[in-house]
Enzyme design. Structure first.
Site, PDB file in Angstrom:
ATOM      1  N   ASP A 112       0.826  -1.201   0.000  1.00 39.20           N
ATOM      2  CA  ASP A 112       0.000   0.000   0.000  1.00 39.20           C
ATOM      3  C   ASP A 112       0.866   1.259   0.000  1.00 39.20           C
ATOM      4  O   ASP A 112       1.787   1.383   0.813  1.00 39.20           O
ATOM      5  CB  ASP A 112      -0.895  -0.034   1.232  1.00 39.20           C
ATOM      6  CG  ASP A 112      -1.897   1.093   1.272  1.00 39.20           C
ATOM      7  OD1 ASP A 112      -2.771   1.139   0.386  1.00 39.20           O
ATOM      8  OD2 ASP A 112      -1.811   1.924   2.196  1.00 39.20           O
ATOM      9  N   GLU A 155       1.758  -0.342  -4.941  1.00 36.30           N
ATOM     10  CA  GLU A 155       0.788   0.679  -5.334  1.00 36.30           C
ATOM     11  C   GLU A 155       1.562   1.970  -5.607  1.00 36.30           C
ATOM     12  O   GLU A 155       2.107   2.583  -4.695  1.00 36.30           O
ATOM     13  CB  GLU A 155      -0.236   0.899  -4.225  1.00 36.30           C
ATOM     14  CG  GLU A 155      -1.295   1.926  -4.612  1.00 36.30           C
ATOM     15  CD  GLU A 155      -2.181   2.328  -3.445  1.00 36.30           C
ATOM     16  OE1 GLU A 155      -3.313   2.775  -3.706  1.00 36.30           O
ATOM     17  OE2 GLU A 155      -1.754   2.205  -2.287  1.00 36.30           O
TER      18      GLU A 155
END
Length: 551
Positions: free
Chosen positions: A205, A259
């Site tokens: 993330d 990401e």
């Protein structure tokens, strides 16, 4: 000196990845929240679809300020989702079916309820103080002018210790200090914990944000409009990723997916260059955010979409590999965004969208419900939204924007569009739960659901299953080069994948498409198409995959 010889082909290049948002997948205990036993109960559904890898959004213990992306304990399962025994059973079920599991690694920040932060805020001389980023204020305000993505400043003042702490997202998500080697060691250790359990890697993330700018200087007015490009450009990012690979990842057979919010295609090249030892794949935002300006929905065109696919493909060559996706838990439903979600056209356009994802060069990522053509939710008021991004940004702009205008944009692009519960049946709550769902089920579940589509050979689900199965045995789709043969056409997306020509009609009008002579058609490889010499008739929102000669 980098070795210019390509590495052996890894397993994840030929995989199809399916993202599960566990809160919304299937609830087995009637509390209205999806759970891990619900995933286990649908593993045969995923196997029949053709899934090789499941990406599981955060399942860790969390107070849920941001639906699990604020982690309180990285080694504990969220109670709403089940127990560690449930996790182990789910993983064993995947392994038995030949599927792998990757989980979210959320380590740019933790929850403010994590034990590290609880200690950190106790005093300035606490041993955990340097696990986070604390600064004195400036001129009666925050240390700098950084803004948070969920609205307001990226700094919160702590009364107890008299300093501000940094949080790029919500105040309950304080950023970790990756300059502290103890933090990095903690992260490496928790990665080993899950890898030793048998997971096959991580979706990382907002991983580019872990390295902060030296001195944390103020942003310029231009930088404040898109701060992600500053937050993602810290000088130690590559060092941290290479250390992570040396210390942990090189000792396991893993897939790492970063990401890459705030990372340009050219910058992404270094992150996924197989010679550098950092990440395997990155999730670029260039396509899914091509028509987003802050909180506003703008417009997109097919030629612009095509140009971005070419740009991303060229940036990956020859030592990188792209993810191919058009929706996830942070973006609206792909059929509503890039297709046509009118009930008369939704299934046809969903097939075109899924064909695009599954025939591009790269590893395809399908988001739960995409195989059914699930659509955006018809939000009526701002109170219908659960997402703190919608409420946080509304606080920032409501003094200058009408609620009607803001709602129209949130309705189109809000993250809750993709978070509504999975539509399994036409029954109450779409078969997701016997209780009250945590977020409303889309009212079109009577028309769009897995039970109905599994029984129909012309459904989106049937099309997606068949295409995944065919792709598995098709070297051109898995390995062939990519080339857009008609970048300026405003309705037809036409591209080569090795000896195949993919034609996608992005509109309701029938098109008689003249294939250039340098791509001589020799037959239909997948699906059906009307062909006369070099002219292909494409009905509204249809696709065709043809075999063609050298070109």
């Amino acid at each position: 000196m980098l070795d210019d010889q390509p590495a052996p082909r890894p397993w994840w290049k030929d995989a199809v990845v399916y993202q599960i948002y566990p809160r919304s997948f299937l609830d087995t205990n009637g509390d209205g929240v999806g759970d891990l036993p619900g995933i286990t109960a649908r593993l045969d559904y995923l196997k029949d679809l053709g899934v090789d890898v499941v990406w599981l959004s955060p399942h860790f213990d969390s107070p849920n300020a941001d639906n699990g992306y604020d982690i309180r304990d990285y080694r504990k399962v969220m109670a709403q989702f089940g127990t560690m025994a449930d996790f182990d059973a789910m993983l064993a079920g995947m392994t038995a079916r030949g599927m792998r599991l990757i989980i979210d690694l959320v380590v740019n920040h933790s929850s403010d309820e994590h034990a590290w932060f609880v200690e950190s805020r106790k005093s300035r001389d606490n041993p955990y103080r340097d696990y986070y980023i604390w600064r004195d204020g400036k001129e009666g305000g925050p240390p700098n002018n950084y803004g948070a993505f969920f609205g307001g400043p990226a700094w919160t003042f702590d009364e107890g210790s008299g300093q501000y702490y940094l949080h790029y997202f919500a105040a309950k998500q304080p950023d970790l200090n990756w300059e502290n080697p103890k933090v990095r060691e903690e992260v490496h250790d928790l990665m080993r914990f899950w890898l030793d359990k048998g997971v096959s890697g991580f979706r990382m993330d907002v991983i580019p944000f872990i390295s902060k700018q030296p001195g944390l200087p103020d942003l310029t007015p231009e930088q404040r409009r898109a701060p992600q490009f500053v937050y993602a450009a810290g000088p130690k990012l590559h060092d941290h990723l290479r250390e992570m690979r040396r210390e942990v990842l090189d000792h396991y057979d893993t897939l790492t997916v970063g990401e890459a919010f705030g990372v340009t295609p050219d910058a992404a090249r270094d992150l996924m260059d197989s010679r550098r030892g950092e990440l395997n794949l990155v999730i670029n935002f260039d396509i899914v955010r091509m028509d987003i300006d802050g909180w506003r929905k703008t417009t997109w065109t097919l030629p612009r979409l095509k140009a971005l696919y070419t740009q991303l493909d060229q940036a990956a060559e020859p030592f990188g590999w792209n993810t191919q996706f058009l929706s996830n838990h942070d973006n609206p439903r792909s059929v509503s965004h890039f297709g046509d979600d009118d009930p008369a056209w939704v299934e046809r356009s969903a097939k075109v969208i899924n064909t695009l994802i599954l025939t591009q060069r790269g590893t395809p990522f399908l988001y739960q419900g995409e195989e059914l053509g699930m659509t955006n939710y018809p939000f009526q008021t701002l109170d219908d939204f659960d997402d703190l991004e919608v409420s946080g940004r509304w606080r920032d702009v409501k003094h200058r924007v009408s609620e009607e205008e803001y709602l129209a944009n949130a309705r189109a692009m809000g993250r809750d569009n993709s978070r509504t519960p999975m539509q399994w049946t036409a029954g109450p709550s779409g078969g997701f739960t016997t209780g009250r769902p945590w977020l409303a089920v889309n009212p079109n579940t009577a028309a769009i659901n897995a039970e109905d589509q599994a029984a129909r050979p012309d459904s989106v689900l049937a099309h997606t299953r068949a295409l995944i199965a065919w792709r598995r045995g098709c070297v051109d789709l898995r390995e062939g080069d990519y080339r857009d043969i008609d970048p300026d056409h405003e309705q037809v997306f036409a591209y080569r994948r090795g000896g195949l020509l993919v034609l996608l009609n992005f509109g309701r009008d029938t098109v008689r498409y003249a294939v250039p002579a340098e791509h001589p058609i020799s037959g239909v490889a997948f699906g059906a198409a009307g062909i006369e010499a070099q002219t292909v008739t494409l009905d509204g929102w249809t696709s065709a995959i043809l075999t063609v000669g050298a070109g």
